[in-house]
Design a protein around this motif. Structure first.
Motif, PDB file in Angstrom:
ATOM      1  N   SER A 246      36.459  50.707  26.747  1.00  0.00           N
ATOM      2  CA  SER A 246      35.795  49.583  26.077  1.00  0.00           C
ATOM      3  C   SER A 246      36.559  49.134  24.848  1.00  0.00           C
ATOM      4  N   ALA A 247      36.343  47.874  24.489  1.00  0.00           N
ATOM      5  CA  ALA A 247      36.921  47.337  23.256  1.00  0.00           C
ATOM      6  C   ALA A 247      36.325  48.054  22.043  1.00  0.00           C
ATOM      7  N   ALA A 248      35.064  48.454  22.153  1.00  0.00           N
ATOM      8  CA  ALA A 248      34.374  49.027  20.994  1.00  0.00           C
ATOM      9  C   ALA A 248      34.971  50.366  20.546  1.00  0.00           C
ATOM     10  N   GLU A 249      35.601  51.097  21.457  1.00  0.00           N
ATOM     11  CA  GLU A 249      36.201  52.379  21.065  1.00  0.00           C
ATOM     12  C   GLU A 249      37.445  52.197  20.191  1.00  0.00           C
ATOM     13  N   PRO A 269      44.326  52.182  34.712  1.00  0.00           N
ATOM     14  CA  PRO A 269      44.365  50.873  35.378  1.00  0.00           C
ATOM     15  C   PRO A 269      42.979  50.286  35.647  1.00  0.00           C
ATOM     16  N   GLN A 270      41.993  51.134  35.949  1.00  0.00           N
ATOM     17  CA  GLN A 270      40.661  50.605  36.291  1.00  0.00           C
ATOM     18  C   GLN A 270      40.024  49.820  35.145  1.00  0.00           C
ATOM     19  N   TYR A 271      40.367  50.157  33.895  1.00  0.00           N
ATOM     20  CA  TYR A 271      39.745  49.459  32.766  1.00  0.00           C
ATOM     21  C   TYR A 271      40.482  48.167  32.409  1.00  0.00           C
ATOM     22  N   LEU A 272      41.645  47.983  33.019  1.00  0.00           N
ATOM     23  CA  LEU A 272      42.402  46.750  32.816  1.00  0.00           C
ATOM     24  C   LEU A 272      42.259  45.790  33.993  1.00  0.00           C
ATOM     25  N   LEU A 273      42.020  46.348  35.183  1.00  0.00           N
ATOM     26  CA  LEU A 273      42.110  45.526  36.396  1.00  0.00           C
ATOM     27  C   LEU A 273      40.777  45.315  37.107  1.00  0.00           C
ATOM     28  N   ALA A 295      34.168  42.233  31.889  1.00  0.00           N
ATOM     29  CA  ALA A 295      35.556  41.753  31.875  1.00  0.00           C
ATOM     30  C   ALA A 295      36.098  41.508  30.469  1.00  0.00           C
ATOM     31  N   GLU A 296      35.218  41.218  29.508  1.00  0.00           N
ATOM     32  CA  GLU A 296      35.723  40.899  28.159  1.00  0.00           C
ATOM     33  C   GLU A 296      36.367  42.111  27.465  1.00  0.00           C
ATOM     34  N   ASN A 297      36.240  43.287  28.056  1.00  0.00           N
ATOM     35  CA  ASN A 297      36.913  44.461  27.475  1.00  0.00           C
ATOM     36  C   ASN A 297      38.408  44.514  27.824  1.00  0.00           C
ATOM     37  N   PRO A 300      41.209  43.047  25.016  1.00  0.00           N
ATOM     38  CA  PRO A 300      41.395  43.912  23.841  1.00  0.00           C
ATOM     39  C   PRO A 300      42.065  45.249  24.194  1.00  0.00           C
ATOM     40  N   ILE A 301      41.745  45.825  25.338  1.00  0.00           N
ATOM     41  CA  ILE A 301      42.380  47.091  25.728  1.00  0.00           C
ATOM     42  C   ILE A 301      43.870  46.857  25.965  1.00  0.00           C
ATOM     43  N   TRP A 302      44.190  45.752  26.622  1.00  0.00           N
ATOM     44  CA  TRP A 302      45.612  45.445  26.854  1.00  0.00           C
ATOM     45  C   TRP A 302      46.350  45.269  25.512  1.00  0.00           C
TER      46      TRP A 302
END
Ligand code: NCD
Ligand code: ZN
Length: 481
Positions: A246-249, A269-273, A295-297, A300-302
């Motif tokens: 998540s972006a929040a972390e 990859p699962q959190y980006l794709l 999807a909005e996470n 920021p993760i990238w």
């Protein structure tokens, strides 16, 4: 000059070498499992064997610090041979295997048994994790003695049901491990929040895939990262945040880094794709802990990977059998899916799409993991003297991922049908082909070795040592005399 004629084992000509900061055309000579020379074609020594890598990219083999190879305990899901074969097909030359096997790896005996299994079956190098929990606190020394790459602490329940320690036990665990310099990898999800939510959702009859995400919103992970960072700062323990979803972390992670905490982080990859939009079509197949989120996470993760807040890419390769992934009631579906084999193709496709560089990828997949666990520069880079751990990759090949064709025993994943534009063609582990021309080299089974022996962690900066559990309960301190 009178230098004796050295004959290399293998010389690779024609490829483009990718380093963490640049790409250049050069030949590579390998001898005795290490890199003997890098340079122009004419500067190479003679060799027993030659490989033509014209048109291909030569990357340091990936180091995947988060895989579950299920051995011993769950042969229907994976074993050390199938898991490391999958790694070899994915350009991965070192894996760190998680301890939630059966039995869990939490004492000298279970660890020795896993070492025996791994050294007999592994196609690639490996490190073994041990559980850091309330029951294994007393075993820290014997586990380190037995050869581990680091500790795994489950702040929340996941596959294997390893109980999560209380915050009190976790603080003591950090106090005990900090002086050893070992890194503690965290499944950072706070158990009490998600258990409470899951119970309520089940009570009201929810069994649909998105109920899994509803039970584990980003605060579950964010609160855990923040709490772990506070304990790490207090004690000086080194920590690693697994599977950032998540972006929040990112805020507690970045803040801890800014305060000098030795904290690293990985995403997968699962959190980006993938995103919450995929639950309906994928159903149980997408169920994983922590969950794939909105999807909005993704952006920021990238960006956190690009700016270095997130240090590396791992996979959380968590294979389960098809019947364990396709149950109707989401709460009964096993969590996780395979990924060690498809990470490099998917990430190289993503860096092409997002216009990052191969050098960026090499930092995330090899250099940074090697540095965080004290394996650099033996591992994680292509330099003279480094282990010849090499992924030779076609970065311009269109293909479609097919679960039926993967090496992992778990022939079911969310990656099925995805298009990729890169594929590892050969994988070399300490000078030996583990995979060549997309064929497993069977004589490499058992070639993999534990990397704990080459690990060199710098001494940790301990804090508040006068206030540890051991200090305040020592006979000298507590006596009134
Ligand atoms: C992992 C597994 O199956 O072992 N499952 C998962 O959903 N990620 C455990 C874990 O890493 O949490
Ligand atoms: Zn986990």
């Amino acid at each position: 000059m009178t230098t004796p004629d050295i004959i290399a084992d293998l010389v690779i000509h024609g490829g483009t070498i990718v380093s963490p900061d640049t790409e250049y055309k050069a030949s590579i000579a390998i001898k005795g499992g290490t890199i003997l020379a890098i340079g122009g074609r004419t500067a190479m020594p003679k060799a027993v064997d030659y490989l033509d890598a014209t048109g291909l990219h030569i990357l340091p083999g990936a180091i995947d610090v988060h895989v579950h190879f299920r051995d011993p305990g769950y042969p229907q899901k994976e074993d050390f041979a199938s898991g490391t074969a999958a790694a070899a097909f994915g350009g991965v030359t070192t894996v760190f295997d998680m301890p939630n096997t059966l039995p869990a790896i939490s004492d000298a005996k279970s660890l020795a048994d896993k070492h025996a299994i791994a050294s007999a079956k592994a196609h690639v190098d490996y490190g073994l994790y041990a559980v850091l929990g309330e029951d294994s606190l007393a075993n820290v020394d014997e586990l380190i003695e037995g050869g581990i790459i680091g500790f795994k602490l489950y702040m929340g329940n996941t596959f294997g049901r390893i109980p999560s320690p209380t915050t009190g036990a976790m603080l003591e665990a950090f106090e005990i491990v900090a002086p050893t310099g070992k890194r503690i990898s965290l499944h950072a999800e706070t158990n009490s929040i998600m258990e409470r939510r899951e119970a309520r959702l089940r009570q009201m009859g929810r069994t649909d895939p998105l109920a899994h995400l509803a039970a584990r919103p980003a605060v579950v992970a964010t609160e855990a990262v923040a709490r772990a960072a506070i304990l790490a700062e207090w004690t000086g323990a080194r920590i690693h945040v697994l599977h950032i979803s998540s972006a929040a972390e990112l805020r507690p992670l970045a803040e801890a880094k800014a305060r000098g905490v030795d904290i690293t982080g990985e995403t997968c990859p699962q959190y980006l794709l993938l995103s919450s939009d995929d639950y309906e079509a994928m159903r149980g197949v997408i169920r994983v802990n922590p969950p794939v989120r909105e999807a909005e996470n993704q952006d920021p993760i990238w960006r956190a990977l690009v700016d270095g807040t997130i240090d590396m890419i791992a996979t959380d390769h968590a294979p389960h059998a098809p019947e364990e992934k396709t149950r109707e009631d989401i709460w009964t579906v096993d969590c996780g899916f395979p990924g060690v084999e498809t990470q490099m193709p998917l990430m190289l496709t993503e860096i092409a799409r997002r216009k990052a560089s191969l050098s960026d990828y090499v930092r995330w997949s090899a250099e940074n993991p090697a540095k965080a666990w004290g394996l650099f520069p033996k591992k994680g880079t292509l330099m003279v003297g480094s282990d010849a751990d090499i992924a030779i990759v076609d970065t311009d090949l269109q293909w479609t991922i097919n679960d039926a064709a993967i090496q992992s025993r778990a022939k079911i994943s969310p990656w099925h049908g995805m298009k990729a534009t890169a594929l590892p063609v050969h994988t070399i582990v300490r000078g030996r082909f583990a995979m060549k021309d997309r064929r497993l080299q069977d004589d490499a089974r058992g070639w993999g070795r534990s990397v704990h022996a080459i690990q060199a962690m710098p001494p940790a900066e301990l804090r508040n040592t006068d206030q540890t559990m051991a200090a305040v309960t020592s006979p000298r301190r507590s006596s009134v005399a």
